[in-house]
Motif scaffolding. Structure first.
Motif, PDB file in Angstrom:
ATOM      1  N   VAL A 148       0.856  -1.185   0.000  1.00 19.64           N
ATOM      2  CA  VAL A 148       0.000   0.000   0.000  1.00 19.64           C
ATOM      3  C   VAL A 148       0.891   1.233   0.000  1.00 19.64           C
ATOM      4  CG1 VAL A 148      -1.862   1.237   1.134  1.00 19.64           C
ATOM      5  CG2 VAL A 148      -1.759  -1.258   1.291  1.00 19.64           C
ATOM      6  N   ASP A 149       0.714   2.082  -1.007  1.00 20.68           N
ATOM      7  CA  ASP A 149       1.517   3.302  -1.143  1.00 20.68           C
ATOM      8  C   ASP A 149       3.010   3.002  -1.082  1.00 20.68           C
ATOM      9  OD1 ASP A 149      -0.735   4.875  -1.417  1.00 20.68           O
ATOM     10  OD2 ASP A 149      -0.881   5.313   0.722  1.00 20.68           O
ATOM     11  N   GLY A 150       3.405   1.885  -1.708  1.00 19.80           N
ATOM     12  CA  GLY A 150       4.817   1.528  -1.782  1.00 19.80           C
ATOM     13  C   GLY A 150       5.377   0.826  -0.564  1.00 19.80           C
ATOM     14  N   MET A 151       4.579   0.666   0.494  1.00 20.49           N
ATOM     15  CA  MET A 151       5.038   0.009   1.713  1.00 20.49           C
ATOM     16  C   MET A 151       4.416  -1.382   1.820  1.00 20.49           C
ATOM     17  SD  MET A 151       7.018   2.278   3.192  1.00 20.49           S
ATOM     18  CE  MET A 151       7.128   1.723   4.884  1.00 20.49           C
ATOM     19  N   VAL A 152       5.214  -2.385   2.185  1.00 20.29           N
ATOM     20  CA  VAL A 152       4.715  -3.752   2.338  1.00 20.29           C
ATOM     21  C   VAL A 152       3.823  -3.814   3.567  1.00 20.29           C
ATOM     22  CG1 VAL A 152       5.338  -6.154   2.758  1.00 20.29           C
ATOM     23  CG2 VAL A 152       6.709  -4.762   1.192  1.00 20.29           C
ATOM     24  N   GLY A 153       2.581  -4.260   3.361  1.00 21.51           N
ATOM     25  CA  GLY A 153       1.633  -4.339   4.462  1.00 21.51           C
ATOM     26  C   GLY A 153       1.350  -5.742   4.927  1.00 21.51           C
ATOM     27  N   LYS A 154       1.414  -6.731   4.015  1.00 20.77           N
ATOM     28  CA  LYS A 154       1.150  -8.131   4.357  1.00 20.77           C
ATOM     29  C   LYS A 154       1.986  -9.018   3.447  1.00 20.77           C
ATOM     30  CE  LYS A 154      -1.887  -8.476   7.700  1.00 20.77           C
ATOM     31  NZ  LYS A 154      -1.449  -7.245   8.311  1.00 20.77           N
ATOM     32  N   ILE A 155       2.421 -10.148   3.999  1.00 15.59           N
ATOM     33  CA  ILE A 155       3.149 -11.141   3.218  1.00 15.59           C
ATOM     34  C   ILE A 155       2.539 -12.513   3.485  1.00 15.59           C
ATOM     35  CG2 ILE A 155       5.299  -9.810   3.284  1.00 15.59           C
ATOM     36  CD1 ILE A 155       6.272 -11.812   5.416  1.00 15.59           C
ATOM     37  N   ASP A 156       3.022 -13.519   2.750  1.00 16.59           N
ATOM     38  CA  ASP A 156       2.578 -14.914   2.938  1.00 16.59           C
ATOM     39  C   ASP A 156       1.068 -15.045   2.841  1.00 16.59           C
ATOM     40  OD1 ASP A 156       5.179 -15.722   3.245  1.00 16.59           O
ATOM     41  OD2 ASP A 156       5.128 -15.725   5.435  1.00 16.59           O
ATOM     42  N   LEU A 157       0.469 -14.384   1.869  1.00 19.22           N
ATOM     43  CA  LEU A 157      -0.969 -14.504   1.634  1.00 19.22           C
ATOM     44  C   LEU A 157      -1.208 -15.673   0.684  1.00 19.22           C
ATOM     45  CD1 LEU A 157      -1.773 -10.718   1.160  1.00 19.22           C
ATOM     46  CD2 LEU A 157      -2.339 -12.120   3.148  1.00 19.22           C
ATOM     47  N   ASN A 158      -1.993 -16.637   1.132  1.00 18.03           N
ATOM     48  CA  ASN A 158      -2.300 -17.825   0.329  1.00 18.03           C
ATOM     49  C   ASN A 158      -3.791 -18.094   0.400  1.00 18.03           C
ATOM     50  OD1 ASN A 158       0.557 -19.015  -0.326  1.00 18.03           O
ATOM     51  ND2 ASN A 158       0.618 -18.512   1.843  1.00 18.03           N
ATOM     52  N   TYR A 159      -4.480 -17.802  -0.690  1.00 15.09           N
ATOM     53  CA  TYR A 159      -5.934 -17.953  -0.740  1.00 15.09           C
ATOM     54  C   TYR A 159      -6.353 -18.746  -1.974  1.00 15.09           C
ATOM     55  CZ  TYR A 159      -6.135 -14.130   2.691  1.00 15.09           C
ATOM     56  OH  TYR A 159      -5.981 -13.344   3.794  1.00 15.09           O
ATOM     57  N   GLN A 160      -7.334 -19.609  -1.787  1.00 15.29           N
ATOM     58  CA  GLN A 160      -8.029 -20.266  -2.894  1.00 15.29           C
ATOM     59  C   GLN A 160      -9.425 -19.640  -2.944  1.00 15.29           C
ATOM     60  OE1 GLN A 160      -7.049 -22.387  -5.134  1.00 15.29           O
ATOM     61  NE2 GLN A 160      -5.199 -23.380  -4.375  1.00 15.29           N
ATOM     62  N   ILE A 161      -9.603 -18.678  -3.811  1.00 19.26           N
ATOM     63  CA  ILE A 161     -10.863 -17.935  -3.880  1.00 19.26           C
ATOM     64  C   ILE A 161     -11.722 -18.525  -4.989  1.00 19.26           C
ATOM     65  CG2 ILE A 161     -11.889 -15.661  -4.221  1.00 19.26           C
ATOM     66  CD1 ILE A 161      -9.227 -14.467  -3.271  1.00 19.26           C
ATOM     67  N   ASP A 162     -12.892 -19.007  -4.632  1.00 17.14           N
ATOM     68  CA  ASP A 162     -13.749 -19.713  -5.586  1.00 17.14           C
ATOM     69  C   ASP A 162     -15.099 -19.003  -5.701  1.00 17.14           C
ATOM     70  OD1 ASP A 162     -14.668 -21.634  -7.355  1.00 17.14           O
ATOM     71  OD2 ASP A 162     -15.354 -22.982  -5.761  1.00 17.14           O
ATOM     72  N   ARG A 163     -15.333 -18.397  -6.864  1.00 13.88           N
ATOM     73  CA  ARG A 163     -16.621 -17.781  -7.188  1.00 13.88           C
ATOM     74  C   ARG A 163     -17.103 -16.851  -6.071  1.00 13.88           C
ATOM     75  NH1 ARG A 163     -19.330 -19.475 -11.360  1.00 13.88           N
ATOM     76  NH2 ARG A 163     -21.355 -19.058 -10.393  1.00 13.88           N
ATOM     77  N   THR A 164     -16.312 -15.825  -5.845  1.00 14.64           N
ATOM     78  CA  THR A 164     -16.609 -14.829  -4.821  1.00 14.64           C
ATOM     79  C   THR A 164     -16.935 -13.500  -5.488  1.00 14.64           C
ATOM     80  OG1 THR A 164     -15.172 -15.927  -3.224  1.00 14.64           O
ATOM     81  CG2 THR A 164     -15.669 -13.620  -2.823  1.00 14.64           C
ATOM     82  N   GLY A 165     -17.782 -12.715  -4.842  1.00 20.09           N
ATOM     83  CA  GLY A 165     -18.213 -11.456  -5.443  1.00 20.09           C
ATOM     84  C   GLY A 165     -17.169 -10.354  -5.427  1.00 20.09           C
ATOM     85  N   PHE A 166     -16.469 -10.185  -4.281  1.00 19.66           N
ATOM     86  CA  PHE A 166     -15.620  -9.010  -4.124  1.00 19.66           C
ATOM     87  C   PHE A 166     -14.340  -9.342  -3.359  1.00 19.66           C
ATOM     88  CE2 PHE A 166     -20.131  -7.962  -3.790  1.00 19.66           C
ATOM     89  CZ  PHE A 166     -20.296  -7.175  -4.926  1.00 19.66           C
ATOM     90  N   LEU A 167     -13.296  -8.557  -3.645  1.00 18.97           N
ATOM     91  CA  LEU A 167     -12.064  -8.572  -2.867  1.00 18.97           C
ATOM     92  C   LEU A 167     -12.021  -7.295  -2.034  1.00 18.97           C
ATOM     93  CD1 LEU A 167      -9.435  -9.727  -5.554  1.00 18.97           C
ATOM     94  CD2 LEU A 167     -10.705 -11.148  -3.929  1.00 18.97           C
ATOM     95  N   TYR A 168     -11.369  -7.371  -0.853  1.00 20.41           N
ATOM     96  CA  TYR A 168     -11.286  -6.221   0.035  1.00 20.41           C
ATOM     97  C   TYR A 168      -9.823  -5.938   0.374  1.00 20.41           C
ATOM     98  CZ  TYR A 168     -16.033  -7.989   0.768  1.00 20.41           C
ATOM     99  OH  TYR A 168     -17.304  -8.480   0.577  1.00 20.41           O
ATOM    100  N   PHE A 169      -9.471  -4.664   0.343  1.00 16.61           N
ATOM    101  CA  PHE A 169      -8.126  -4.238   0.720  1.00 16.61           C
ATOM    102  C   PHE A 169      -8.264  -3.060   1.681  1.00 16.61           C
ATOM    103  CE2 PHE A 169      -7.849  -6.181  -3.444  1.00 16.61           C
ATOM    104  CZ  PHE A 169      -6.796  -7.073  -3.289  1.00 16.61           C
ATOM    105  N   PHE A 170      -7.773  -3.252   2.905  1.00 13.99           N
ATOM    106  CA  PHE A 170      -7.919  -2.233   3.948  1.00 13.99           C
ATOM    107  C   PHE A 170      -6.589  -1.577   4.255  1.00 13.99           C
ATOM    108  CE2 PHE A 170      -7.326  -1.251   8.458  1.00 13.99           C
ATOM    109  CZ  PHE A 170      -8.247  -0.206   8.589  1.00 13.99           C
TER     110      PHE A 170
END
Length: 223
Positions: A74-96
């Motif tokens: 976010v804005d050039g700064m690392v906010g989260k690492i090691d994200l592993n998701y299996q997203i299946d037929r979902t409506g929306f993604l969220y980024f906070f």
């Protein structure tokens, strides 16, 4: 002679009064009709909040994505690492992002959202909303679950009512465009068969995915 003259004058005055009353009634009716029509047009021109957003309603295009060893910036700064998701037929993604809000991302047009051409491109999902840049990158194409698809346009809307959701950036997904949002647990990275791997020191807790939302008050300006 005076009585003969008075009667026509009274009749004439009554006729004029009735004409004026009739004209006033017609004018009032027309004004009322015009006001009602204007109000109806104004309501049609300004859709209600329930029309603009979906709540627990799936859009026409759903997201199926594979996030592998993902990094959220976010804005050039690392906010989260090691994200592993299996997203299946979902409506929306969220980024906070704290102090900014929650960016709601969809593959379908979203009321109040901005279209980002090729927002998803291979291993990277990137967009800028209200001056803040978000990027999610992974070890494999995000849309690998969509056959022969590497790029896609996205629609982004920023929910500024959630600026104090947490002290750290987060990523999640679900089927609503209104708070509260879902922040599923990131799956652990698959264990490989490689031996003699030196285990690195643990990462700071604030960089790892969070699954618990807490109300957080932003620090005051000292006043």
């Amino acid at each position: 002679m005076k009585r003969k003259i008075l009667v026509p004058r009274i009749s004439s005055w009554l006729g004029m009064s009735l004409a004026l009353l009739t004209a006033a009634s017609l004018l009032t009716a027309r004004q009322t009709q015009a006001q009602a029509q204007t109000q109806t047009q104004a309501q049609a021109a300004a859709p209600s909040r329930h029309v603009q957003t979906w709540h627990n309603t799936l859009p026409s295009r759903l997201i199926s994505a594979h996030v592998s060893d993902g990094v959220l910036t976010v804005d050039g700064m690392v906010g989260k690492i090691d994200l592993n998701y299996q997203i299946d037929r979902t409506g929306f993604l969220y980024f906070f992002e704290p102090g900014v809000g929650t960016a709601v991302v969809s593959l379908s047009p979203l009321a109040g959202a901005e279209k980002i051409s090729d927002g998803i491109n291979g291993v990277r999902l990137a967009f800028t909303v209200e001056g803040h840049s978000f990027e999610l990158s992974g070890a494999r194409p995000l849309l690998s679950r969509h056959k022969n698809k590497q790029k896609a346009d996205i629609y982004v809307r920023l929910d500024t009512a959630t600026v104090a959701l947490s002290r750290f950036p987060q990523m999640g997904y679900g089927n609503t465009t209104e708070s509260p949002y879902a922040w599923p647990l990131s799956a652990p990275e698959p264990v490989t068969s490689v031996k003699y791997v030196v285990t690195p020191p643990p990462m700071p807790r604030n960089l790892l995915p969070r699954t618990e939302d807490t109300a957080y008050a932003l620090p005051s300006s000292g006043r």
